[in-house]
Design an enzyme around this catalytic site. Structure first.
Site, short mmCIF file in Angstrom:
data_model
loop_
_atom_site.label_atom_id
_atom_site.label_comp_id
_atom_site.label_asym_id
_atom_site.label_seq_id
_atom_site.Cartn_x
_atom_site.Cartn_y
_atom_site.Cartn_z
N SER A 162 0.85 -1.19 0.00
CA SER A 162 0.00 0.00 0.00
C SER A 162 0.89 1.23 0.00
CB SER A 162 -0.90 0.02 1.24
OG SER A 162 -1.54 1.28 1.40
N TYR B 201 -1.56 -0.72 10.38
CA TYR B 201 -1.64 -0.94 8.94
C TYR B 201 -0.39 -0.43 8.22
CZ TYR B 201 -3.56 -0.98 4.20
OH TYR B 201 -3.78 -1.22 2.86
#
Length: 257
Positions: A139, A152
């Site tokens: 990501s 995350y």
């Protein structure tokens, strides 16, 4: 025989879009999800030919289950040509809240151990065969930390580093490792975000670009490229300016928050 593509997290979002894109290109599919009933309904809706896909039920954080379905896939369909470790979770956390430490553990178990467990059953067979592609979905959140999103961001930074290590290990055998960094994609993971999401893409648009990148065997790519430019610029900012820019930015929603 047509190429075989193994995809985790295939019941929604990016995983589902990648599955459909590869299927439309003539590939056979090995699809992994916890929600197998939902995945089966989707396959029926799309009228996928039964001899061109198989569904395997597992949580990628369950290491024994992933090893088992890897063996089942090889026995039933063969060694995949492409393995895409897509399954992941994104939940906000607050380190001051004790229960959120469990959120961090679950995030690492899914996003990192689950990634390695996805690749594990196939690495030796691909190396022995002399070709194959392992794809890690990271990501742009891996490039700089975001307030409230520590679990995350850290997990996706680890995906990038892990895939880089694996790339060096597999390259002598002819096996490629591709790291993809999606920007903001319109999926269930992002719809609860309480902040602006520039260059938001549909899963289908992402899948088109992702498949091209995988086939080109690029080692690392941010999709869309505009988000890559933004992320690189943010990486170059001094910490004091980066912190100032993020001051007051809404945090990622916590579980139950």
């Amino acid at each position: 025989m047509s190429e075989l593509v193994f995809i985790t997290g295939a019941s929604s979002g990016i995983g589902q879009a990648l599955a459909l894109r590869y299927y439309q290109d003539g590939a056979r599919l090995a699809l992994v999800a916890r929600r197998t009933d939902e995945l089966a309904r989707w396959a029926a809706e799309q009228q996928l030919a039964p001899d061109r896909f198989a569904i395997y039920g597992a949580d990628v954080a369950d290491l024994e289950a992933m090893a088992r379905i890897g063996r089942e896939c090889i026995a039933a369909q063969g060694v995949p040509d492409v393995v895409i470790a897509n399954a992941g979770i994104s939940v906000g956390m607050d380190t001051a809240v004790f229960d959120d430490l469990a959120v961090m553990r679950r995030t690492f178990e899914t996003n990192n151990l689950g990634l390695a467990a996805t690749f594990h059953p196939f690495v030796a067979a691909m190396n022995a065969r002399g070709h194959g592609t392992l794809v890690g979905i990271a990501s742009v959140a891996s490039i700089r930390g975001l307030p409230g999103h520590g679990a995350y961001c850290a997990s996706k930074s680890a995906v990038v580093a892990y895939c880089e290590s694996l790339r060096g290990e597999c390259r002598p055998f002819g096996v490629r490792v591709v790291t993809l960094l999606p920007g903001y994609i319109d999926t269930p993971l992002t719809r609860s975000n309480r902040y602006s999401m520039p260059f938001l893409m549909t899963p289908g648009a992402f899948a088109d670009q992702a498949v091209r990148a995988i086939r080109a065997q690029v080692s690392y790519r941010v999709i869309p490229w505009q988000m890559g430019v933004v992320a690189k610029l943010l990486r170059l900012l001094p910490n004091w300016l980066y912190d100032k820019l993020l001051a007051g930015r809404p945090r990622k929603q916590r579980a139950g928050g």
